[in-house]
Write an enzyme that holds these catalytic residues in place. Structure first.
Site, PDB file in Angstrom:
ATOM      1  N   LYS A  11       0.899  -1.233  -0.037  1.00 53.64           N
ATOM      2  CA  LYS A  11      -0.052  -0.020   0.010  1.00 53.64           C
ATOM      3  C   LYS A  11       1.081   1.246   0.204  1.00 53.64           C
ATOM      4  O   LYS A  11       2.231   1.406   0.307  1.00 53.64           O
ATOM      5  CB  LYS A  11      -0.973  -0.028   1.309  1.00 53.64           C
ATOM      6  CG  LYS A  11      -1.873  -1.166   1.057  1.00 53.64           C
ATOM      7  CD  LYS A  11      -2.937  -1.254   2.255  1.00 53.64           C
ATOM      8  CE  LYS A  11      -3.982  -2.470   2.030  1.00 53.64           C
ATOM      9  NZ  LYS A  11      -4.990  -2.064   2.972  1.00 53.64           N
ATOM     10  N   TYR A  51     -12.072  -2.029  -4.499  1.00 55.85           N
ATOM     11  CA  TYR A  51     -12.822  -2.372  -3.072  1.00 55.85           C
ATOM     12  C   TYR A  51     -14.352  -2.359  -3.027  1.00 55.85           C
ATOM     13  O   TYR A  51     -14.927  -1.857  -1.786  1.00 55.85           O
ATOM     14  CB  TYR A  51     -12.150  -1.095  -2.210  1.00 55.85           C
ATOM     15  CG  TYR A  51     -10.544  -1.418  -1.573  1.00 55.85           C
ATOM     16  CD1 TYR A  51     -10.569  -2.766  -0.697  1.00 55.85           C
ATOM     17  CD2 TYR A  51      -9.797  -0.886  -1.824  1.00 55.85           C
ATOM     18  CE1 TYR A  51      -9.358  -3.059  -0.412  1.00 55.85           C
ATOM     19  CE2 TYR A  51      -8.407  -1.271  -1.589  1.00 55.85           C
ATOM     20  CZ  TYR A  51      -8.293  -2.336  -0.806  1.00 55.85           C
ATOM     21  OH  TYR A  51      -6.923  -2.700  -0.258  1.00 55.85           O
ATOM     22  N   ARG A 104       2.386  -6.989   8.725  1.00 57.82           N
ATOM     23  CA  ARG A 104       1.769  -6.034   9.308  1.00 57.82           C
ATOM     24  C   ARG A 104       2.215  -5.632  10.635  1.00 57.82           C
ATOM     25  O   ARG A 104       2.294  -4.287  10.880  1.00 57.82           O
ATOM     26  CB  ARG A 104       0.123  -6.396   9.245  1.00 57.82           C
ATOM     27  CG  ARG A 104      -0.446  -6.107   7.979  1.00 57.82           C
ATOM     28  CD  ARG A 104      -1.734  -6.450   7.888  1.00 57.82           C
ATOM     29  NE  ARG A 104      -2.551  -6.346   6.665  1.00 57.82           N
ATOM     30  CZ  ARG A 104      -3.587  -6.848   6.280  1.00 57.82           C
ATOM     31  NH1 ARG A 104      -4.099  -8.015   6.905  1.00 57.82           N
ATOM     32  NH2 ARG A 104      -4.037  -6.961   5.050  1.00 57.82           N
ATOM     33  N   ASN A 114      -2.332  -0.303   6.387  1.00 58.16           N
ATOM     34  CA  ASN A 114      -1.904  -1.594   7.076  1.00 58.16           C
ATOM     35  C   ASN A 114      -1.105  -2.362   6.143  1.00 58.16           C
ATOM     36  O   ASN A 114      -1.157  -3.740   6.155  1.00 58.16           O
ATOM     37  CB  ASN A 114      -3.000  -2.637   7.416  1.00 58.16           C
ATOM     38  CG  ASN A 114      -3.996  -2.931   6.296  1.00 58.16           C
ATOM     39  OD1 ASN A 114      -3.697  -2.413   5.221  1.00 58.16           O
ATOM     40  ND2 ASN A 114      -4.987  -3.787   6.624  1.00 58.16           N
ATOM     41  N   HIS A 117      -2.321  -5.817   1.426  1.00 57.89           N
ATOM     42  CA  HIS A 117      -3.439  -6.333   1.054  1.00 57.89           C
ATOM     43  C   HIS A 117      -3.279  -7.744   0.628  1.00 57.89           C
ATOM     44  O   HIS A 117      -2.184  -8.060  -0.010  1.00 57.89           O
ATOM     45  CB  HIS A 117      -4.356  -5.425  -0.283  1.00 57.89           C
ATOM     46  CG  HIS A 117      -5.364  -6.495  -0.578  1.00 57.89           C
ATOM     47  ND1 HIS A 117      -6.651  -6.496  -0.066  1.00 57.89           N
ATOM     48  CD2 HIS A 117      -5.522  -7.363  -1.569  1.00 57.89           C
ATOM     49  CE1 HIS A 117      -7.362  -7.415  -0.457  1.00 57.89           C
ATOM     50  NE2 HIS A 117      -6.675  -7.749  -1.776  1.00 57.89           N
ATOM     51  N   GLU A 128      -9.415 -10.520  -8.364  1.00 57.31           N
ATOM     52  CA  GLU A 128      -8.461  -9.480  -8.087  1.00 57.31           C
ATOM     53  C   GLU A 128      -7.118  -9.554  -9.070  1.00 57.31           C
ATOM     54  O   GLU A 128      -6.471  -8.610  -9.467  1.00 57.31           O
ATOM     55  CB  GLU A 128      -8.051  -9.545  -6.628  1.00 57.31           C
ATOM     56  CG  GLU A 128      -8.843  -9.072  -5.716  1.00 57.31           C
ATOM     57  CD  GLU A 128      -8.583  -9.121  -4.443  1.00 57.31           C
ATOM     58  OE1 GLU A 128      -9.511  -8.988  -3.353  1.00 57.31           O
ATOM     59  OE2 GLU A 128      -7.558  -9.465  -3.974  1.00 57.31           O
TER      60      GLU A 128
HETATM   61  P1  CMP Z   1      -7.223  -5.037   2.996  1.00 55.27           P
HETATM   62  O1  CMP Z   1      -6.831  -6.199   3.200  1.00 55.27           O
HETATM   63  O2  CMP Z   1      -6.723  -4.050   1.661  1.00 55.27           O
HETATM   64  O3  CMP Z   1      -8.913  -5.025   2.551  1.00 55.27           O
HETATM   65  C1  CMP Z   1      -9.832  -4.247   2.973  1.00 55.27           C
HETATM   66  C2  CMP Z   1      -9.262  -2.969   3.578  1.00 55.27           C
HETATM   67  O4  CMP Z   1     -10.319  -2.198   4.257  1.00 55.27           O
HETATM   68  C3  CMP Z   1      -8.280  -3.190   4.853  1.00 55.27           C
HETATM   69  O5  CMP Z   1      -7.315  -4.088   4.137  1.00 55.27           O
HETATM   70  C4  CMP Z   1      -8.207  -2.069   5.532  1.00 55.27           C
HETATM   71  O6  CMP Z   1      -7.223  -1.421   4.794  1.00 55.27           O
HETATM   72  C5  CMP Z   1      -9.437  -1.491   5.381  1.00 55.27           C
HETATM   73  N1  CMP Z   1     -10.107  -1.644   6.484  1.00 55.27           N
HETATM   74  C6  CMP Z   1     -10.995  -2.840   7.110  1.00 55.27           C
HETATM   75  N2  CMP Z   1     -11.430  -2.476   8.182  1.00 55.27           N
HETATM   76  C7  CMP Z   1     -11.313  -1.168   8.303  1.00 55.27           C
HETATM   77  C8  CMP Z   1     -11.626  -0.441   9.578  1.00 55.27           C
HETATM   78  N3  CMP Z   1     -12.448  -0.944  10.644  1.00 55.27           N
HETATM   79  N4  CMP Z   1     -11.379   0.900   9.616  1.00 55.27           N
HETATM   80  C9  CMP Z   1     -10.550   1.492   8.371  1.00 55.27           C
HETATM   81  N5  CMP Z   1     -10.285   0.465   7.556  1.00 55.27           N
HETATM   82  C10 CMP Z   1     -10.453  -0.668   7.463  1.00 55.27           C
END
Ligand code: CMP
Length: 139
Positions: A11, A51, A104, A114, A117, A128
């Protein structure tokens, strides 16, 4: 049957902080083979589409802004039982809950930023992967 590919994105914040190299090294060390990889910046529309499943969630708008804010690394990773194996390597979505030694835990800032992905199912790994890569971009 479990599939053998998963899709990852490193990311924007992780790329900006210089963690793409160390994260790719961890991926390599964990025995994943890179089938395809690209360095690119998602448009807002592309981030929205990627997303889309989270469209109704309160964090969707911010997530789209963040994911289109700077370059990412996208890659298809190959390994037996890839989705589950990669989710183990990256740790929990919320880095404060991620186990020590996971990507992470080492490189993520917060639940949104985070670091990486990882696909959450074999079905989504295929969807994807097709989102980012054409046939001739996979080896
Ligand atoms: P990712 O694995 O990319 O898949 C969905 C993304 O949404 C996740 O990682 C986070 O970056 C984001 N995400 C999921 N839950 C939350 C949350 N509670 N608040 C903010 N971002 C979130």
């Amino acid at each position: 049957m479990n599939g053998n590919i998963t899709l990852t994105m490193i990311k924007p914040t992780a790329v900006k902080n210089g963690y793409a190299g160390p994260i790719l090294a961890m991926i390599n060390q964990a025995g994943f083979r890179i089938q395809a990889m690209k360095f690119m910046k998602l448009s807002k529309e592309q981030a929205q589409k990627f997303y889309e499943v989270h469209k109704a969630r309160p964090f969707y708008k911010d997530l789209v802004e963040f994911m289109s804010s700077g370059p990412i690394v996208a890659a298809i990773l190959e390994k037996e039982n890839a989705v589950e194996a990669y989710r183990e390597l990256i740790g929990a979505t919320d880095p404060s809950k991620a186990e020590k030694g996971t990507i992470r835990h080492r490189y993520a800032g917060n639940i949104q930023e985070n670091a990486v992905h990882g696909s959450d199912s074999d079905e989504n790994a295929i969807i994807e992967s097709d989102f980012f890569f054409s046939r001739v971009e996979r080896y």
